[in-house]
Design an enzyme around this catalytic site. Structure first.
Site, mmCIF file in Angstrom:
data_model
loop_
_atom_site.group_PDB
_atom_site.id
_atom_site.type_symbol
_atom_site.label_atom_id
_atom_site.label_comp_id
_atom_site.label_asym_id
_atom_site.label_seq_id
_atom_site.Cartn_x
_atom_site.Cartn_y
_atom_site.Cartn_z
ATOM 1 N N ASP A 207 18.227 7.236 -6.556
ATOM 2 C CA ASP A 207 19.227 8.272 -6.761
ATOM 3 C C ASP A 207 20.050 8.489 -5.491
ATOM 4 O O ASP A 207 19.517 8.492 -4.376
ATOM 5 C CB ASP A 207 18.509 9.569 -7.134
ATOM 6 C CG ASP A 207 19.441 10.656 -7.600
ATOM 7 O OD1 ASP A 207 20.139 10.452 -8.604
ATOM 8 O OD2 ASP A 207 19.467 11.730 -6.953
ATOM 9 N N GLU A 267 6.184 -7.232 -0.094
ATOM 10 C CA GLU A 267 4.749 -7.297 0.163
ATOM 11 C C GLU A 267 3.954 -7.537 -1.122
ATOM 12 O O GLU A 267 2.777 -7.896 -1.074
ATOM 13 C CB GLU A 267 4.258 -5.984 0.791
ATOM 14 C CG GLU A 267 4.866 -5.666 2.155
ATOM 15 C CD GLU A 267 4.521 -4.240 2.596
ATOM 16 O OE1 GLU A 267 3.736 -3.560 1.879
ATOM 17 O OE2 GLU A 267 5.042 -3.804 3.638
#
Length: 553
Positions: A207, A267
């Protein structure tokens, strides 16, 4: 679908409080969503994006987050979230969750600690606290205005009872902006990302992704009129003829943040994605958000806001494809979401309606006839889904839902309505709970008939069960378009514009599919070929406000 699923995915937005209510309190929840996920998979979507469901006082429908690593009791529990993810995976749906990093709720423990702490303290450094100007600091630090209306600064009372510093809130007073120059804030959000990634999410919709960094010195700013009229979570700015961006939108420092986030997602196994809500123009500048080491996608609001006019549509499609391709990213396409008028109404309006301002009772005499507007909305959808890249659908658009304009004043809940004293209606009209069964209480949204916003009577004829067996329904059209889109790999294709069809027609080829959209006032004689999908019935002629997909015989 390509291994990088987000390059061509169709992503379905769920607005949790308005999708499905399992416990009868009139507000949608996570178990309700889980019970209806099969409908999203059946439609042909590849992923589901959940608007905020985290703990929040709900002053701005969940975009005022009080705890980034939990679930609001209103919506369920973390166990409910885990069950939702498991069900989505079983249906081969990816899951994207909303993240709101520009601001927290004023109820967040960080902000409550900041209020109790002294000016200059580490607690206050998490937010944008500043001394005021004028006699005794009685004036705001600058002239910035909230996009919900009114000033963007609120003064606090210090622990000793004296008037104190001011804090920045680009949105509601209950949404204090975070200080993204703080290493503490940045580290905390990397941990928040990992919390949800560990629970199996496939990505984040971010957002106000263009608003995290503010210009040094927080200088005064008078926005151009076109920007000032942009309500909601916005900030569209930076036209090429404007020398400087707004000091609170689109600052270069945001890119370092998203490079850090990109590394966190890397990751994890699989292709995780960041999609930014960045109201930035021109498209060539917006493309910076999706360079190879930053976000995977960003919303294409230039496309969403383009008028229903053939030349304008051709230009925004071409500019979008070129801008995003220049950085190796897919273009995204979107026509509706929880912040804008539903496109089955918006594209047929004959008057100006600024994004976020909404429409309401005083607009009723000037609203387009519903079936005419839906025809245009369906044609726009068919054009959008023929384009290469990733497409976003907003819940209920597959039912052809119009914007609800005749909500009573006492039912409205958008802070825009209150902060502008009723001058702007806000975004409630696109957030009305959607209909599932025509004869059920609340049209199947809630078992008790409760609904946090009132549903209009026409929801009965638009309910999903009414459209299931109708081959001419909007639901049937969406299913057909998504199936054919997948069959012909349109999301992974490329666009070649075609000449010879007149200035009021968007004509293009994507792979082996020819796409024609008639935005003019006269029928177009169709070329030879087999129609494989259309937004409305066609014969040898293509009527106005109709899109057709064709292949050679």
């Amino acid at each position: 679908m390509a291994s990088e699923w987000w390059r061509s995915a169709v992503i379905y937005q769920v607005y949790p409080r308005s999708f499905a209510d399992s416990n009868g309190d009139g507000i949608g929840d996570l178990p309700g969503i889980t019970s209806r996920l099969e409908a999203i998979a059946d439609l042909g979507a590849d992923a589901v994006w959940l608007s905020p469901f985290q703990p929040s006082p709900q002053h701005d429908a969940g975009y005022d987050v009080a705890d980034y690593v939990g679930v609001a009791p209103l919506f369920g529990t973390l166990d409910d979230f885990d069950a939702l993810v498991a069900r989505a995976k079983a249906l081969t749906l990816k899951v994207i969750v909303d993240l709101v990093p520009n601001h927290t709720s004023s109820d967040h423990e960080w902000f409550q600690a900041a209020l109790k702490a002294a000016p200059g303290s580490p607690e206050r450094d998490r937010y944008m606290f500043r001394d005021g100007k004028g006699d005794g600091g009685s004036e705001p630090p600058n002239n910035w205005e909230s996009v919900f209306g009114g000033g963007a600064w609120t003064r606090v009372t210090e622990a000793d009872g004296t008037p104190g510093q001011w804090y920045l809130h680009l949105f509601d007073v209950s949404q204090p902006d975070l200080n993204w120059r703080s290493p503490v804030v940045r580290e905390a959000f990397r941990d928040i990302l990992r919390f949800w990634l560990d629970r199996g999410v496939d990505g984040f919709r971010v957002d106000v992704a263009h608003g995290l960094i503010k210009a040094d010195g927080l200088p005064d700013y008078d926005p151009p009129k076109h920007q000032a009229s942009m309500g909601g979570h916005t900030g569209a700015e930076d036209k090429e003829d404007e020398p400087e961006p707004a000091p609170y939108w689109g600052q270069e420092g945001v890119h370092e943040i998203f490079r850090e986030w990109h590394a966190v997602l890397a990751e994890y196994d699989g292709d995780r994605a960041l999609c930014g809500e960045a109201w930035v123009e021109p498209l060539s500048k917006l493309a910076k958000w999706v360079r190879p080491d930053e976000m995977q996608q960003t919303f294409n609001f230039s496309y969403l806001l383009t008028e229903w006019q053939a030349e304008a549509q051709r230009e925004v499609i071409q500019e979008s494809l070129e801008a995003f391709a220049s950085v190796g990213a897919p273009s995204t396409w979107v026509l509706s979401n929880h912040d804008v008028l539903r496109h089955a109404t918006r594209l047929a309006l004959t008057f100006e309606s600024a994004q976020g301002a909404g429409i309401g009772p005083r607009d009723l005499p000037n609203l387009p006839e519903r079936h005419f507007a839906l025809r245009r909305g369906r044609a726009a959808t068919a054009l959008m889904l023929a384009l290469p890249g990733s497409a976003y659908l907003y819940q209920g658009e597959e039912l052809g839902l119009p914007e609800v304009a005749d909500l009573p004043d006492d039912a409205r809940q958008d802070p825009t309505w209150f902060r502008t004293g009723g001058e702007k209606y806000g975004r409630d009209g696109c957030r009305v709970p959607i209909p599932w069964e025509s004869a059920a209480p609340a049209y199947g949204f809630s078992p008790t008939g409760a609904s946090w916003l009132p549903q209009p009577p026409e929801w009965a004829e638009l309910a999903r069960d009414e459209q299931e067996s109708d081959p001419g329904s909007t639901l049937a059209m969406y299913r057909e378009l998504l199936a054919v889109r997948r069959e012909h790999a349109l999301g992974e294709g490329s666009v070649e514009f075609l000449d010879g069809f007149g200035e009021d027609v968007v004509a293009l080829r994507n792979g082996d599919v020819t796409v024609l959209t008639n935005l003019g006032g006269w029928d177009l004689y169709l070329p030879d070929g087999r129609v494989i999908a259309a937004s409305a019935p066609v014969g040898r002629n293509l009527p106005p406000d109709t899109t057709v997909w064709m292949v050679s015989e």
